[in-house]
Scaffold this active site. Structure first.
Site, PDB file in Angstrom:
ATOM      1  N   ASP A 141       0.835  -1.146  -0.091  1.00 59.24           N
ATOM      2  CA  ASP A 141       0.014  -0.084  -0.168  1.00 59.24           C
ATOM      3  C   ASP A 141       0.678   1.139   0.005  1.00 59.24           C
ATOM      4  OD1 ASP A 141      -2.657   1.350   2.195  1.00 59.24           O
ATOM      5  OD2 ASP A 141      -2.371   1.632  -0.150  1.00 59.24           O
ATOM      6  N   LYS A 144       2.975   3.379  -5.664  1.00 56.56           N
ATOM      7  CA  LYS A 144       2.518   2.552  -6.600  1.00 56.56           C
ATOM      8  C   LYS A 144       3.531   2.218  -7.571  1.00 56.56           C
ATOM      9  CE  LYS A 144      -0.627   3.503  -3.949  1.00 56.56           C
ATOM     10  NZ  LYS A 144      -0.724   2.575  -2.680  1.00 56.56           N
ATOM     11  N   ASP A 169      -3.079  -2.978  -2.490  1.00 54.24           N
ATOM     12  CA  ASP A 169      -4.057  -1.933  -2.666  1.00 54.24           C
ATOM     13  C   ASP A 169      -4.124  -0.931  -3.998  1.00 54.24           C
ATOM     14  OD1 ASP A 169      -5.291   0.995  -0.711  1.00 54.24           O
ATOM     15  OD2 ASP A 169      -6.272  -0.565  -1.900  1.00 54.24           O
ATOM     16  N   ASN A 170      -4.962  -0.463  -4.297  1.00 58.86           N
ATOM     17  CA  ASN A 170      -4.958   0.711  -5.528  1.00 58.86           C
ATOM     18  C   ASN A 170      -4.503   0.220  -6.903  1.00 58.86           C
ATOM     19  OD1 ASN A 170      -3.568   2.166  -2.676  1.00 58.86           O
ATOM     20  ND2 ASN A 170      -5.479   2.821  -3.363  1.00 58.86           N
ATOM     21  N   GLU A 199     -11.354   4.242  -1.454  1.00 57.91           N
ATOM     22  CA  GLU A 199     -11.867   4.497  -0.020  1.00 57.91           C
ATOM     23  C   GLU A 199     -12.682   5.687   0.176  1.00 57.91           C
ATOM     24  OE1 GLU A 199      -8.604   3.894  -0.815  1.00 57.91           O
ATOM     25  OE2 GLU A 199      -7.404   5.259  -0.332  1.00 57.91           O
TER      26      GLU A 199
HETATM   27  N1  LIG Z   1       7.816   2.287   1.908  1.00 58.20           N
HETATM   28  C1  LIG Z   1       7.964   3.383   0.758  1.00 58.20           C
HETATM   29  N2  LIG Z   1       9.002   3.324   0.217  1.00 58.20           N
HETATM   30  C2  LIG Z   1       9.188   4.254  -0.733  1.00 58.20           C
HETATM   31  C3  LIG Z   1       8.434   5.312  -0.868  1.00 58.20           C
HETATM   32  N3  LIG Z   1       8.416   6.464  -1.511  1.00 58.20           N
HETATM   33  C4  LIG Z   1       7.270   7.173  -1.194  1.00 58.20           C
HETATM   34  N4  LIG Z   1       6.541   6.648  -0.301  1.00 58.20           N
HETATM   35  C5  LIG Z   1       5.165   6.723   0.468  1.00 58.20           C
HETATM   36  C6  LIG Z   1       4.177   6.729  -0.260  1.00 58.20           C
HETATM   37  C7  LIG Z   1       3.130   7.314  -0.244  1.00 58.20           C
HETATM   38  C8  LIG Z   1       1.784   6.725   0.094  1.00 58.20           C
HETATM   39  C9  LIG Z   1       1.217   5.767  -0.751  1.00 58.20           C
HETATM   40  N5  LIG Z   1      -0.264   5.405  -1.157  1.00 58.20           N
HETATM   41  C10 LIG Z   1      -0.844   6.425  -1.972  1.00 58.20           C
HETATM   42  O1  LIG Z   1      -0.244   6.890  -2.732  1.00 58.20           O
HETATM   43  C11 LIG Z   1      -2.454   6.282  -2.222  1.00 58.20           C
HETATM   44  C12 LIG Z   1      -2.880   7.034  -3.214  1.00 58.20           C
HETATM   45  C13 LIG Z   1      -4.390   7.125  -3.073  1.00 58.20           C
HETATM   46  C14 LIG Z   1      -5.074   8.295  -3.822  1.00 58.20           C
HETATM   47  C15 LIG Z   1      -4.559   9.593  -3.771  1.00 58.20           C
HETATM   48  C16 LIG Z   1      -5.146  10.521  -4.633  1.00 58.20           C
HETATM   49  C17 LIG Z   1      -6.441  10.275  -5.500  1.00 58.20           C
HETATM   50  F1  LIG Z   1      -6.929  10.853  -5.987  1.00 58.20           F
HETATM   51  C18 LIG Z   1      -6.770   8.727  -5.516  1.00 58.20           C
HETATM   52  C19 LIG Z   1      -6.051   7.616  -4.597  1.00 58.20           C
HETATM   53  C20 LIG Z   1      -4.959   6.177  -2.638  1.00 58.20           C
HETATM   54  C21 LIG Z   1      -4.404   4.962  -1.664  1.00 58.20           C
HETATM   55  O2  LIG Z   1      -5.370   4.139  -1.049  1.00 58.20           O
HETATM   56  C22 LIG Z   1      -3.055   5.133  -1.710  1.00 58.20           C
HETATM   57  O3  LIG Z   1      -2.494   4.192  -0.839  1.00 58.20           O
HETATM   58  C23 LIG Z   1       7.027   5.396  -0.110  1.00 58.20           C
HETATM   59  N6  LIG Z   1       7.141   4.430   0.842  1.00 58.20           N
HETATM   60 MG   LIG Z   2      -4.017   2.397  -0.648  1.00 58.95          MG
END
Ligand SMILES: Nc1ncc2ncn(CCCCCNC(=O)c3cc(-c4ccc(F)cc4)cc(O)c3O)c2n1
Ligand SMILES: [Mg+2]
Length: 214
Positions: A141, A144, A169-170, A199
């Protein structure tokens, strides 16, 4: 300066949820994100699918990539049986700080361990640092664009075993097209899509469940 979205979510948990009660932490977050301020938790609809996969598997060792505010760590952690452990990796220190508080408020600090840093840096060190042999269940999660590289790294580091279940997820929104193509084409995986919604919205999204065949 203004509080951040994760800090406002944490305040809602501390003001409204019952300490030591994971179910109330989950429902407070879902109510807050549906009615006051959207946040990127897996949420209640996809969360129900996550619950059923975890309950059926009853995993002992779990890895989560991307903790955010700790919502899915609490969802998964509350279902684990005694002795089972969840390791959750979070890259963003501000998210990690909030997630630690949410996990602790739910009373799951002995089941869920949060590790700060990038998944790509930590995955090669999990065995020697945490004495982990292989994972039974992995929830993806985090970023992406990193899903595919990280499962290939998990394969290389031999952290998957016959029957390890990966749940991503996603896979539709924001989407992980290269990951989907890989797990659906590779003879190493038996993959299935669970259609749901992003969500707290009506937009389509879903979870991809992939069993490693080894
Ligand atoms: N471990 C690691 N290693 C390396 C890394 N680099 C960055 N990160 C931090 C990751 C940043 C959060 C990731 N999650 C998402 O981006 C996410 C987005 C949406 C979403 C948002 C806007 C919309 F309009 C529609 C849907 C919905 C979700 O359910 C999500 O999960 C790392 N982490
Ligand atoms: Mg997610």
């Amino acid at each position: 300066t203004r509080t951040t979205r994760p800090q406002r979510l944490l305040k809602a948990v501390q003001d409204r949820a019952i300490r030591g009660n994971p179910k109330s932490v989950i429902s407070v977050i879902d109510h807050y994100c549906r009615n006051q301020e959207w946040a990127m938790n897996v949420g209640d609809e996809k969360g129900f699918i996550l619950d059923s996969v975890v309950s059926e598997l009853n995993p002992q060792t779990v890895l989560e990539l991307g903790t955010y505010c700790g919502y899915s760590a609490v969802r998964i952690g509350r279902l684990l049986h005694s002795g089972a452990r969840l390791l959750t990796l979070e890259f963003n220190p501000d998210y990690a700080a909030v997630a630690r508080e949410v996990i602790s408020w739910a009373g799951l600090e002995n089941t869920v361990q949060l590790v700060e840093g990038a998944s790509g840096d930590w995955i090669p060190r999990l065995r020697e640092h945490f004495g982990i042999h292989t994972f039974d269940f992995i929830f993806l999660d985090h970023w992406k664009e990193g899903y595919l590289a990280d499962i290939k790294l998990l394969e290389e580091c031999r952290l998957l075993r016959k029957g390890t279940v990966l749940l991503a997820d996603n896979v539709v929104c924001p989407g992980a097209p290269d990951y989907l193509e890989y797990v659906r084409k590779s003879p190493l995986y038996d993959s299935r899509y669970f259609k749901s919604h992003l969500e707290y919205t009506k937009a389509e999204d879903g979870l991809e469940k992939s069993v490693y065949l080894g």
